[in-house]
Every structure is written in C-alpha cells, then in structure tokens.
Design a protein around this motif. Structure first.
Motif, mmCIF file in Angstrom:
data_model
loop_
_atom_site.group_PDB
_atom_site.id
_atom_site.type_symbol
_atom_site.label_atom_id
_atom_site.label_comp_id
_atom_site.label_asym_id
_atom_site.label_seq_id
_atom_site.Cartn_x
_atom_site.Cartn_y
_atom_site.Cartn_z
ATOM 1 N N MET A 1 2.586 -8.000 -6.999
ATOM 2 C CA MET A 1 1.093 -6.991 -7.077
ATOM 3 C C MET A 1 0.670 -8.582 -7.342
ATOM 4 O O MET A 1 0.711 -9.283 -8.114
ATOM 5 N N SER A 2 -1.345 -8.185 -6.204
ATOM 6 C CA SER A 2 -2.179 -9.296 -6.421
ATOM 7 C C SER A 2 -2.955 -8.598 -5.646
ATOM 8 O O SER A 2 -3.448 -7.465 -4.605
ATOM 9 N N THR A 9 -2.283 -5.317 -3.706
ATOM 10 C CA THR A 9 -1.350 -5.023 -2.538
ATOM 11 C C THR A 9 -0.357 -5.363 -3.528
ATOM 12 O O THR A 9 -0.517 -5.681 -4.394
ATOM 13 N N VAL A 10 0.928 -4.180 -3.541
ATOM 14 C CA VAL A 10 2.487 -4.679 -3.896
ATOM 15 C C VAL A 10 3.192 -5.150 -2.605
ATOM 16 O O VAL A 10 2.866 -4.710 -1.728
ATOM 17 N N TYR A 11 3.492 -6.455 -2.856
ATOM 18 C CA TYR A 11 4.674 -7.171 -2.359
ATOM 19 C C TYR A 11 5.691 -6.938 -2.072
ATOM 20 O O TYR A 11 6.540 -6.668 -3.497
ATOM 21 N N ASP A 12 6.892 -7.310 -1.556
ATOM 22 C CA ASP A 12 8.192 -7.074 -1.442
ATOM 23 C C ASP A 12 8.328 -9.138 -1.349
ATOM 24 O O ASP A 12 8.249 -9.795 -0.624
ATOM 25 N N GLU A 17 6.081 -9.909 2.894
ATOM 26 C CA GLU A 17 4.696 -9.027 3.258
ATOM 27 C C GLU A 17 4.540 -7.790 2.044
ATOM 28 O O GLU A 17 5.720 -7.247 1.537
ATOM 29 N N PRO A 18 3.275 -6.947 2.440
ATOM 30 C CA PRO A 18 3.503 -5.535 1.688
ATOM 31 C C PRO A 18 4.418 -5.324 1.644
ATOM 32 O O PRO A 18 5.188 -4.472 2.657
ATOM 33 N N PRO A 25 2.560 0.869 4.755
ATOM 34 C CA PRO A 25 1.960 -0.156 3.589
ATOM 35 C C PRO A 25 1.429 -0.427 2.324
ATOM 36 O O PRO A 25 0.616 0.449 2.694
ATOM 37 N N GLN A 26 1.875 -0.493 1.047
ATOM 38 C CA GLN A 26 1.319 -0.512 -0.066
ATOM 39 C C GLN A 26 -0.108 -1.472 -0.569
ATOM 40 O O GLN A 26 0.522 -2.493 -0.952
ATOM 41 N N THR A 27 -1.174 -0.990 0.228
ATOM 42 C CA THR A 27 -1.632 -1.879 0.216
ATOM 43 C C THR A 27 -3.550 -0.872 -0.613
ATOM 44 O O THR A 27 -3.327 0.277 -0.179
ATOM 45 N N GLY A 28 -4.332 -1.296 -0.693
ATOM 46 C CA GLY A 28 -5.564 -1.020 -1.478
ATOM 47 C C GLY A 28 -5.549 -0.382 -2.305
ATOM 48 O O GLY A 28 -6.440 0.849 -2.020
#
Length: 54
Positions: A1-2, A9-12, A17-18, A25-28
């Motif tokens: 995550m960053s 955002t959690v990234y794969d 990608e998110p 998409p797991q953003t915000g």
C-alpha cells in the motif's frame, strides 16, 4: 500500500496495479482500512499457495 492523492491505495504486487476487490480498485482508502486489506489479501494469497502445494 502507498499514499495516493486521496488517501491510500492497495497494490497487487504481481501487476503493480491497484488491487481489485469485486472489480473495484482499492484506492482512496483510510490508512487503517488499507492496512487491514493488505493483511487479508496476504493471508488469502498464502492460503492459496499452501493449498496449491498439497
């Protein structure tokens, strides 16, 4: 995550990608939610890898 422009955002890690949950998409995300999601996705990936090895 960053951190992102909104929150977190959690990234794969496989794609860079998110991460997507139910195609979303797991953003915000709030930091606590993102951290919990990382823990959950990591656990699920470990379980998947362990079951594939047996």
């Amino acid at each position: 995550m960053s951190p992102d422009d909104e929150r977190w955002t959690v990234y794969d890690i496989a794609t860079g990608e998110p991460a997507r949950v139910n195609s979303v998409p797991q953003t915000g995300l709030d930091m606590e939610v993102a951290d919990d999601l990382v823990d959950l996705l990591t656990l699920l990936a470990r379980q998947k890898n362990e079951s594939a090895g047996h």
